[in-house]
Design a protein around this motif. Structure first.
Motif, PDB file in Angstrom:
ATOM      1  N   LEU A   1      16.207  48.418  45.795  1.00 52.17           N
ATOM      2  CA  LEU A   1      17.213  49.190  45.078  1.00 52.17           C
ATOM      3  C   LEU A   1      16.887  50.681  45.123  1.00 52.17           C
ATOM      4  O   LEU A   1      15.749  51.083  44.851  1.00 52.17           O
ATOM      5  N   GLU A   2      17.893  51.488  45.450  1.00 49.51           N
ATOM      6  CA  GLU A   2      17.785  52.941  45.331  1.00 49.51           C
ATOM      7  C   GLU A   2      18.189  53.338  43.920  1.00 49.51           C
ATOM      8  O   GLU A   2      19.264  52.949  43.445  1.00 49.51           O
ATOM      9  N   TYR A   3      17.336  54.100  43.240  1.00 49.31           N
ATOM     10  CA  TYR A   3      17.614  54.496  41.863  1.00 49.31           C
ATOM     11  C   TYR A   3      18.165  55.912  41.750  1.00 49.31           C
ATOM     12  O   TYR A   3      18.826  56.243  40.764  1.00 49.31           O
ATOM     13  N   LEU A   4      17.900  56.757  42.721  1.00 46.39           N
ATOM     14  CA  LEU A   4      18.336  58.146  42.647  1.00 46.39           C
ATOM     15  C   LEU A   4      19.743  58.300  43.223  1.00 46.39           C
ATOM     16  O   LEU A   4      20.053  57.747  44.288  1.00 46.39           O
ATOM     17  N   TRP A   5      20.594  59.030  42.524  1.00 45.42           N
ATOM     18  CA  TRP A   5      21.909  59.395  43.043  1.00 45.42           C
ATOM     19  C   TRP A   5      21.722  60.077  44.394  1.00 45.42           C
ATOM     20  O   TRP A   5      20.868  60.954  44.555  1.00 45.42           O
TER      21      TRP A   5
ATOM     22  N   ALA B   1      14.414  69.741  33.961  1.00 45.13           N
ATOM     23  CA  ALA B   1      14.647  68.724  34.987  1.00 45.13           C
ATOM     24  C   ALA B   1      16.114  68.304  34.952  1.00 45.13           C
ATOM     25  O   ALA B   1      16.773  68.387  33.911  1.00 45.13           O
ATOM     26  N   HIS B   2      16.612  67.819  36.116  1.00 48.27           N
ATOM     27  CA  HIS B   2      18.027  67.469  36.223  1.00 48.27           C
ATOM     28  C   HIS B   2      18.213  66.277  37.173  1.00 48.27           C
ATOM     29  O   HIS B   2      19.094  66.297  38.034  1.00 48.27           O
ATOM     30  N   PRO B   3      17.378  65.223  37.072  1.00 44.11           N
ATOM     31  CA  PRO B   3      17.538  64.099  37.998  1.00 44.11           C
ATOM     32  C   PRO B   3      18.776  63.271  37.682  1.00 44.11           C
ATOM     33  O   PRO B   3      19.082  62.986  36.532  1.00 44.11           O
ATOM     34  N   GLY B   4      19.477  62.896  38.746  1.00 46.27           N
ATOM     35  CA  GLY B   4      20.637  62.031  38.599  1.00 46.27           C
ATOM     36  C   GLY B   4      20.305  60.619  39.063  1.00 46.27           C
ATOM     37  O   GLY B   4      19.682  60.443  40.118  1.00 46.27           O
ATOM     38  N   PHE B   5      20.701  59.629  38.309  1.00 48.46           N
ATOM     39  CA  PHE B   5      20.397  58.233  38.626  1.00 48.46           C
ATOM     40  C   PHE B   5      21.686  57.464  38.923  1.00 48.46           C
ATOM     41  O   PHE B   5      22.697  57.642  38.239  1.00 48.46           O
ATOM     42  N   ARG B   6      21.606  56.627  39.931  1.00 45.74           N
ATOM     43  CA  ARG B   6      22.752  55.806  40.288  1.00 45.74           C
ATOM     44  C   ARG B   6      23.158  54.936  39.094  1.00 45.74           C
ATOM     45  O   ARG B   6      22.328  54.328  38.445  1.00 45.74           O
ATOM     46  N   CYS B   7      24.431  54.927  38.855  1.00 49.74           N
ATOM     47  CA  CYS B   7      24.944  54.137  37.729  1.00 49.74           C
ATOM     48  C   CYS B   7      26.390  53.777  38.049  1.00 49.74           C
ATOM     49  O   CYS B   7      27.270  54.634  37.949  1.00 49.74           O
TER      50      CYS B   7
ATOM     51  N   PRO C   1      29.627  57.939  39.772  1.00 48.97           N
ATOM     52  CA  PRO C   1      28.737  56.803  39.478  1.00 48.97           C
ATOM     53  C   PRO C   1      27.264  57.203  39.353  1.00 48.97           C
ATOM     54  O   PRO C   1      26.389  56.681  40.033  1.00 48.97           O
ATOM     55  N   PHE C   2      27.006  58.167  38.499  1.00 44.68           N
ATOM     56  CA  PHE C   2      25.626  58.567  38.236  1.00 44.68           C
ATOM     57  C   PHE C   2      25.539  59.083  36.798  1.00 44.68           C
ATOM     58  O   PHE C   2      26.552  59.421  36.175  1.00 44.68           O
ATOM     59  N   VAL C   3      24.304  59.159  36.300  1.00 46.22           N
ATOM     60  CA  VAL C   3      24.056  59.798  35.018  1.00 46.22           C
ATOM     61  C   VAL C   3      22.761  60.594  35.138  1.00 46.22           C
ATOM     62  O   VAL C   3      21.787  60.127  35.725  1.00 46.22           O
ATOM     63  N   CYS C   4      22.783  61.808  34.624  1.00 44.28           N
ATOM     64  CA  CYS C   4      21.610  62.682  34.655  1.00 44.28           C
ATOM     65  C   CYS C   4      20.919  62.676  33.295  1.00 44.28           C
ATOM     66  O   CYS C   4      21.578  62.773  32.250  1.00 44.28           O
ATOM     67  N   LEU C   5      19.603  62.565  33.317  1.00 40.85           N
ATOM     68  CA  LEU C   5      18.768  62.654  32.123  1.00 40.85           C
ATOM     69  C   LEU C   5      17.915  63.899  32.274  1.00 40.85           C
ATOM     70  O   LEU C   5      17.113  63.993  33.208  1.00 40.85           O
ATOM     71  N   GLU C   6      18.056  64.850  31.330  1.00 45.50           N
ATOM     72  CA  GLU C   6      17.566  66.201  31.567  1.00 45.50           C
ATOM     73  C   GLU C   6      16.755  66.761  30.389  1.00 45.50           C
ATOM     74  O   GLU C   6      17.331  67.272  29.422  1.00 45.50           O
TER      75      GLU C   6
END
Length: 290
Positions: free
Chosen positions: A31-35, A143-149, A246-251
């Motif tokens: 599974l790829e987790y990063l947008w 930080a500004h990582p986006g995760f696939r969702c 289809p992503f969400v960023c947790l920052e």
């Protein structure tokens, strides 16, 4: 050239451009987790915000009476970093002040961004060093990582929720043109859970909150067992954003956008960070895949 670190559990790819994450791949679950970015939605994946978080009013600020210009989230995300060390499971990138950076940010600095993996956990660290022997350094970083969702095929964005480690009363600051406005709005949780939906974002932009008690926020699904734990500590601000899906960023942020009444004095900016000559600061977060 992009660099890869991996172990038996995860494979992580990083670009020297902005020292930005390009992939967080779980080898066990395939599974790829990063947008993965989409120019039609949001082209970035996990930009590093430095030397500002968010916007300064009119994209301008002053230091000692002199006016400088910075676009949203600063310049680090658009600069080439130097790879200073690498092993099979660790990478360290560095950005240093230059004649170009002095045009928009009149401080001497070194910014080291490190990535390391242990089992199924990716650890990220930001180290800021004031290179000057005589002048103080003022800055923000985030930080500004986006995760696939969704993470799993067949699921939707609305199948997911964010679970806070502790009970929270979320009160988002409503944004006005990217600046903090005068209005706030409660964001209700149920059993510490925030169901994700397109309506959370849209015209309201990011959920921007301060003073969280939680040091972990988990992205989980109502339909599958896969998700992630996002651990952070001692960040005064936190942003949650989508554009939508289809992503969400947790920052996690050490700083925040100006408010609509800001006068532009950088040293008096809300949550500005400060380092004395030759001093340094370290900020971390981690991502555990499951």
């Amino acid at each position: 050239m992009n660099q890869i670190i991996e172990n038996a559990f995860v494979k992580v790819e990083v670009s020297p451009h902005g020292a930005e994450l390009q992939s967080i791949f779980n080898k066990q679950f395939h599974l790829e987790y990063l947008w993965q970015g989409d120019p039609a939605v949001w082209p970035r994946k996990a930009p590093v915000l430095f030397p500002i978080v968010g916007k300064v009013k009119d994209n301008q600020y002053t230091i000692s009476g002199k006016t400088y210009s910075l676009s949203q989230h600063g310049f680090a995300r658009d600069n080439a970093f130097t790879l200073v060390s690498a092993t099979d499971t660790t990478l360290v990138y560095r950005l240093t002040h230059s004649e170009d950076s002095f045009k928009n940010f009149p401080y001497e600095f070194e910014l080291d961004i490190s990535y390391s993996i242990e089992h199924s956990i990716l650890k990220v660290a930001y180290k800021i060093h004031n290179s000057s022997g005589t002048s103080d350094l003022y800055y923000s970083i985030g930080a500004h990582p986006g995760f696939r969702c969704p993470l799993v095929e067949g699921e939707t964005f609305e199948d997911y929720y964010l679970e806070f480690e502790k009970a929270e009363k979320l009160n988002r600051v409503l944004l006005d043109g990217g600046l903090r406005g005068d209005q706030t709005e409660p964001v209700p949780l149920t059993n510490n859970k925030l169901p994700l939906s397109v309506n959370l974002f849209g015209s309201k932009d990011a959920i921007v909150v301060s003073g969280l008690h939680s040091e972990r926020i988990s992205l989980k699904s109502n339909k599958s067992v896969h998700g992630l734990h996002f651990d952070y500590k001692n960040y005064p601000w936190f942003g949650i954003w989508s554009k939508p899906g289809p992503f969400v960023c947790l920052e996690p942020w050490m700083g925040v956008a100006d408010d609509i009444h800001a006068a532009g004095d950088f040293i008096k900016k809300e949550s500005i960070q400060f380092l004395q000559p030759k001093a340094e600061a370290l900020f971390t977060y981690s991502i555990e895949l499951f």
